[in-house]
Design a protein around this motif. Structure first.
Motif, mmCIF file in Angstrom:
data_model
loop_
_atom_site.group_PDB
_atom_site.id
_atom_site.type_symbol
_atom_site.label_atom_id
_atom_site.label_comp_id
_atom_site.label_asym_id
_atom_site.label_seq_id
_atom_site.Cartn_x
_atom_site.Cartn_y
_atom_site.Cartn_z
ATOM 1 N N THR A 166 0.847 -1.192 0.000
ATOM 2 C CA THR A 166 0.000 0.000 0.000
ATOM 3 C C THR A 166 0.884 1.245 0.000
ATOM 4 O OG1 THR A 166 -0.080 0.144 2.416
ATOM 5 C CG2 THR A 166 -1.762 -1.224 1.331
ATOM 6 N N LYS A 167 0.278 2.398 -0.172
ATOM 7 C CA LYS A 167 1.053 3.644 -0.171
ATOM 8 C C LYS A 167 1.824 3.803 1.142
ATOM 9 C CE LYS A 167 -0.711 7.308 -2.016
ATOM 10 N NZ LYS A 167 -1.518 8.536 -2.293
ATOM 11 N N LYS A 168 1.169 3.456 2.256
ATOM 12 C CA LYS A 168 1.819 3.598 3.555
ATOM 13 C C LYS A 168 2.998 2.634 3.684
ATOM 14 C CE LYS A 168 0.639 3.821 8.485
ATOM 15 N NZ LYS A 168 -0.469 3.670 9.474
ATOM 16 N N ALA A 169 2.819 1.402 3.193
ATOM 17 C CA ALA A 169 3.900 0.419 3.259
ATOM 18 C C ALA A 169 5.072 0.833 2.366
ATOM 19 C CB ALA A 169 3.385 -0.958 2.853
ATOM 20 N N LEU A 170 4.786 1.283 1.150
ATOM 21 C CA LEU A 170 5.851 1.688 0.234
ATOM 22 C C LEU A 170 6.564 2.942 0.725
ATOM 23 C CD1 LEU A 170 4.236 1.048 -3.270
ATOM 24 C CD2 LEU A 170 5.662 -0.481 -1.892
ATOM 25 N N ARG A 171 5.840 3.775 1.461
ATOM 26 C CA ARG A 171 6.466 4.977 2.011
ATOM 27 C C ARG A 171 7.556 4.614 3.028
ATOM 28 N NH1 ARG A 171 5.383 10.304 2.115
ATOM 29 N NH2 ARG A 171 5.979 11.502 3.954
ATOM 30 N N LYS A 172 7.316 3.522 3.770
ATOM 31 C CA LYS A 172 8.320 3.082 4.747
ATOM 32 C C LYS A 172 9.598 2.646 4.041
ATOM 33 C CE LYS A 172 4.799 1.619 8.064
ATOM 34 N NZ LYS A 172 4.153 0.498 8.781
ATOM 35 N N VAL A 173 9.454 2.082 2.850
ATOM 36 C CA VAL A 173 10.624 1.669 2.076
ATOM 37 C C VAL A 173 11.345 2.889 1.502
ATOM 38 C CG1 VAL A 173 11.401 0.330 0.071
ATOM 39 C CG2 VAL A 173 9.528 -0.529 1.496
ATOM 40 N N SER A 174 10.568 3.910 1.146
ATOM 41 C CA SER A 174 11.114 5.056 0.407
ATOM 42 C C SER A 174 11.785 6.107 1.287
ATOM 43 C CB SER A 174 9.995 5.739 -0.389
ATOM 44 O OG SER A 174 9.320 4.840 -1.226
ATOM 45 N N LYS A 175 11.243 6.328 2.479
ATOM 46 C CA LYS A 175 11.578 7.569 3.188
ATOM 47 C C LYS A 175 12.989 7.626 3.769
ATOM 48 C CE LYS A 175 9.449 6.198 7.600
ATOM 49 N NZ LYS A 175 8.379 6.555 8.568
ATOM 50 N N ASP A 176 13.623 6.462 3.970
ATOM 51 C CA ASP A 176 14.944 6.484 4.600
ATOM 52 C C ASP A 176 16.106 6.554 3.614
ATOM 53 O OD1 ASP A 176 13.861 6.390 7.143
ATOM 54 O OD2 ASP A 176 13.850 4.197 7.214
ATOM 55 N N ILE A 177 15.823 6.555 2.311
ATOM 56 C CA ILE A 177 16.919 6.600 1.339
ATOM 57 C C ILE A 177 17.367 8.046 1.107
ATOM 58 C CG2 ILE A 177 16.052 4.531 0.200
ATOM 59 C CD1 ILE A 177 15.076 6.262 -2.065
ATOM 60 N N VAL A 178 18.596 8.205 0.641
ATOM 61 C CA VAL A 178 19.109 9.536 0.299
ATOM 62 C C VAL A 178 18.484 9.946 -1.031
ATOM 63 C CG1 VAL A 178 21.159 10.900 -0.206
ATOM 64 C CG2 VAL A 178 21.252 9.082 1.529
ATOM 65 N N MET A 179 17.825 11.099 -1.041
ATOM 66 C CA MET A 179 17.047 11.503 -2.218
ATOM 67 C C MET A 179 17.623 12.733 -2.889
ATOM 68 S SD MET A 179 13.092 11.114 -1.031
ATOM 69 C CE MET A 179 12.552 9.821 0.078
ATOM 70 N N SER A 180 17.511 12.731 -4.205
ATOM 71 C CA SER A 180 17.783 13.937 -4.987
ATOM 72 C C SER A 180 16.568 14.848 -4.896
ATOM 73 C CB SER A 180 18.060 13.572 -6.442
ATOM 74 O OG SER A 180 16.891 13.006 -7.023
ATOM 75 N N ASP A 181 16.696 16.063 -5.424
ATOM 76 C CA ASP A 181 15.559 16.991 -5.392
ATOM 77 C C ASP A 181 14.371 16.438 -6.187
ATOM 78 O OD1 ASP A 181 16.955 18.757 -3.823
ATOM 79 O OD2 ASP A 181 17.610 20.021 -5.499
ATOM 80 N N SER A 182 14.666 15.804 -7.320
ATOM 81 C CA SER A 182 13.568 15.251 -8.126
ATOM 82 C C SER A 182 12.881 14.096 -7.400
ATOM 83 C CB SER A 182 14.095 14.770 -9.489
ATOM 84 O OG SER A 182 15.039 13.726 -9.330
#
Length: 327
Positions: free
Chosen positions: A213-229
């Motif tokens: 789900t969006k909430k589950a995928l957000r947990k995978v996404s939020k801790d990575i180092v991100m570019s501005d895009s």
């Protein structure tokens, strides 16, 4: 009466909110006109009573066509849907992707242990599921029964129920997985990508995707180092579409009927080879609309009907997939 096949296609356009015309009237008016035609040209209680089985046929066929498209579209990432005739039992065949052991052979001999091709097959059992609806006699007399709205609500209701059964079947299969493919614990990127690599290796190198789900995928996404895009993408949709070279695929969330409870676990990540349909859905036969009580049968003069569909849901236990339950 207008051709049912034309109306069945029309019902899909009406369901999808398209601004369509049929015989110089709007789609919804065309469906209403079809019901009026089935009742001899004018809908009232007496004409409905005399021609109700023709009306039932319209409801059944439009529901079948609309539901078939809806469940195929909604669950295309997860499920293979087969529509079959009554009594037909489709067999799903699962190819065994495991590699053969290669052995050294002594010169001048054929002394080599045979290895069986372990392709498997399974069937999905089906059962009847249905909804019971009713209306007051006065609504029929006044022509206030919203037929097109009713068909759309029935379609969504059956699709929603089927979605619950799909996710329950996947979640229930967790206990059959070994510790490599069934993991519980706090989110850890290394643990997830170990599972991704195991799924890819066991499937013969097919690229894996992570579903949630969006909430589950957000947990995978939020801790990575991100570019501005990437930050902008995260802000727009709530998660990153690709992490570490692995695609993240959104599973739609929905409520259990009559509650504010979500039916897809927000703490479950599903790792599967891309385009793997690990869920099999069998829709058997056609919808049936059955009259339970006509006006006068009950003391309150309510008219009651039951709509039935026969289907089944199965998860390929022999498929290659992993489930990561986040705690």
């Amino acid at each position: 009466m207008k051709k049912i096949t034309d109306l069945a296609r029309l019902s899909l356009d009406v369901y999808n909110g398209k601004n369509v015309m049929f015989n110089e009237v709007s789609g919804e008016d065309a469906l209403r006109n079809a019901i009026n035609d089935a009742c001899g040209g004018a809908f009232n209680y007496k004409t409905f009573r005399a021609n109700k089985y023709d009306v039932f046929t319209i409801v059944e066929e439009t529901l079948d066509d609309t539901l078939g498209v809806v469940i195929t579209n909604q669950f295309d990432n997860l499920a293979d849907v087969k529509n079959v005739a009554v009594g037909e039992k489709p067999v799903f065949r699962v190819n065994d992707p495991s590699l053969f052991r290669i052995a050294r052979i002594a010169g001048g001999t054929n002394d080599l242990r045979r290895q069986k091709i372990l392709n498997r097959k399974f069937e999905v059992d089906t059962d009847y599921f249905g909804a019971k609806i009713y209306a007051e006699l006065e609504q029929f007399i006044a022509g206030l029964v919203p037929w097109t709205e009713m068909i759309n609500r029935l379609t969504l209701s059956f699709a929603n129920d089927l979605g619950i059964r799909i996710y329950e079947a996947i979640s229930g299969s967790y206990t059959a997985l070994n510790s490599t493919y069934g993991v519980t614990g706090a989110y850890n990127e290394d643990v997830l990508f170990d599972m991704v690599q195991h799924v890819e290796a066991k499937s013969g190198g097919r690229k894996a995707v992570v579903m949630g789900t969006k909430k589950a995928l957000r947990k995978v996404s939020k801790d990575i180092v991100m570019s501005d895009s990437m930050k902008e993408k995260m802000n727009q949709v709530g998660y990153i579409g690709n992490v570490g070279g692995t695609d993240l695929v959104l599973l739609p969330q929905a409520h259990k009927v009559g509650t504010d409870e979500f039916f897809v676990d927000d703490n479950m990540l599903l790792v599967v080879p891309a385009n793997e349909k690990l869920v099999k859905i069998v829709v058997e036969g056609e919808a049936q609309m059955i009259e339970i009580a006509d006006a006068g049968t009950r003391n309150d003069q309510q008219m009651e009907y039951q709509i039935q569909k026969k289907f089944g849901v199965g998860v390929m236990q022999s498929a290659i997939y992993g489930i990561y339950k986040l705690s």
